[in-house]
Write a protein that holds these residues in place. Structure first.
Motif, PDB file in Angstrom:
ATOM      1  N   UNK A  10       0.980  -1.226  -0.127  1.00 46.75           N
ATOM      2  CA  UNK A  10      -0.039   0.492  -0.228  1.00 46.75           C
ATOM      3  C   UNK A  10       0.513   0.936   0.113  1.00 46.75           C
ATOM      4  N   UNK A  11       2.116   0.621   0.947  1.00 48.22           N
ATOM      5  CA  UNK A  11       3.038   2.352   0.918  1.00 48.22           C
ATOM      6  C   UNK A  11       3.665   2.411  -0.935  1.00 48.22           C
ATOM      7  N   UNK A  12       4.666   1.580  -1.004  1.00 48.94           N
ATOM      8  CA  UNK A  12       5.121   1.772  -1.827  1.00 48.94           C
ATOM      9  C   UNK A  12       3.939   1.086  -2.991  1.00 48.94           C
ATOM     10  N   UNK A  13       3.576   0.860  -3.775  1.00 52.75           N
ATOM     11  CA  UNK A  13       3.302   0.792  -4.479  1.00 52.75           C
ATOM     12  C   UNK A  13       1.417   1.066  -5.056  1.00 52.75           C
ATOM     13  N   UNK A  14       1.642   2.199  -4.492  1.00 51.68           N
ATOM     14  CA  UNK A  14      -0.473   2.909  -3.841  1.00 51.68           C
ATOM     15  C   UNK A  14      -1.303   3.011  -5.149  1.00 51.68           C
TER      16      UNK A  14
END
Length: 87
Positions: A10-14
């Motif tokens: 979620x953080x890295x591939x929003x």
């Protein structure tokens, strides 16, 4: 089959997750430490879901009113609505 991603995704591939949610109108399930934690969906999908819940609630209330004989003729209800509009 549900789409499941790690919380780090979620953080890295929003943007990737956001694009998926908008394209497929379904939630992405987010895990934290291997356990289910969140469901992420587009605003449009969320609003459709909430609308369905609201509709079902109103239908249930209507069915309950019919069972309890708490109903009145349609024309009478329509006249009340029309009076409210004219005020």
């Amino acid at each position: 089959m549900p789409t499941i991603r790690r919380s780090s995704d979620l953080r890295n591939n929003y943007n990737e997750i956001s694009d998926f949610c908008h394209q497929y109108d379904e939630p992405v399930y987010i895990t934290k430490n291997g356990q289910g934690d969140l469901a992420v969906m587009s605003i449009e999908t969320y609003e459709k879901l909430v609308g369905k819940f609201e509709l079902h609630k109103l239908l249930d209330e209507g069915m309950e009113a019919m069972r309890n004989k708490e109903v009145r003729p349609f024309r009478e209800a329509l006249a009340d609505i029309e009076q409210g509009i004219q005020k």
